[in-house]
Design an enzyme around this catalytic site. Structure first.
Site, PDB file in Angstrom:
ATOM      1  N   ASP A  26      -6.798   1.298   1.032  1.00 28.13           N
ATOM      2  CA  ASP A  26      -6.779   1.368   2.492  1.00 28.13           C
ATOM      3  C   ASP A  26      -8.178   1.038   3.009  1.00 28.13           C
ATOM      4  OD1 ASP A  26      -8.302   3.587   1.904  1.00 28.13           O
ATOM      5  OD2 ASP A  26      -7.201   4.948   3.224  1.00 28.13           O
ATOM      6  N   LYS A  51       0.831  -1.207   0.000  1.00 25.03           N
ATOM      7  CA  LYS A  51       0.000   0.000   0.000  1.00 25.03           C
ATOM      8  C   LYS A  51       0.866   1.258   0.000  1.00 25.03           C
ATOM      9  CE  LYS A  51      -2.042   1.774   3.601  1.00 25.03           C
ATOM     10  NZ  LYS A  51      -2.900   1.992   4.796  1.00 25.03           N
TER      11      LYS A  51
END
Length: 211
Positions: A138, A120
């Site tokens: 997220d 991420k």
């Protein structure tokens, strides 16, 4: 959700916010990398408050390394998990100096090899610092994609995989920012603000609210 509906959602989000970006404050790829690393399980607001004091003192790998773990801790102690984050910041700075001439690499594998940097974080840096069409997923994006049925998936990796397939190239660079902002301010976790949502009529969420 069909292709036409997805394109209309993306078009509305784009028209509402043509030039989206992260709410993290940064002036270089290095500052962005450190801010994203610090933002895990923390708000952008709390990270920005800490880096507003940290970056004037240390905004290069060398300067950050010179602070040492305890020095970094003194600036980020208001952020969750600050002990482990300070250690990762110092380890990352050391590797940037040793392996990359103090430059943040524009390379996924090299980024993910840095301590505290997962997929991420690498996606955010590649997208926001270098303009790559990556989509970091997220908790906000995961919720929006599942709730609206735009790109449902059981985990963040599956949602990312689906987004990369269904989001047209013209929208890919900014998609991450549109969805995260939508999740942060409109499609919020406890009670989505459906009545104030610009894509409410396109959303396939079954339990819409009137807020």
């Amino acid at each position: 959700m069909n292709k036409e509906k997805r394109i209309e959602i993306l078009t509305r989000l784009r028209d509402n916010n043509p030039h989206p970006t992260t709410e993290l404050v940064f002036n270089s790829p290095f500052e962005l990398l450190i801010a994203v690393l610090l933002s895990a399980q923390a708000t952008d607001v709390s990270v920005n408050k800490a880096t507003a004091k940290l970056y004037p003192v240390a905004n290069t790998p060398e300067a950050m390394l010179a602070l040492g773990v305890d020095g970094v801790k003194s600036y980020i102690k208001t952020i969750g998990l600050f002990n482990s984050k300070a250690e990762n910041v110092i380890k990352t700075c050391r590797l940037l100096i040793e392996r990359h001439n103090s430059v943040v690499p524009e390379d996924r594998a090299a980024l993910e090899a840095l301590p505290g940097v997962g997929r991420k974080t690498a996606n955010v840096v590649l997208n926001t610092a270098f303009g790559w069409p990556t989509i970091a997923v997220d908790t906000h994006i995961f919720r929006v994609c599942n709730r609206t049925r735009f790109a449902p998936g059981k985990n963040v990796d599956l949602v990312e995989e689906k987004l990369l397939k269904v989001v047209p190239a013209a929208f890919k660079v900014d998609c991450h920012h549109w969805f995260i902002l939508h999740g942060r301010y409109t499609c919020v976790a406890r009670k989505p603000r459906c009545g104030a949502c610009i894509i409410e009529d396109l959303c396939e969420y079954a339990d819409k609210t009137e807020i």
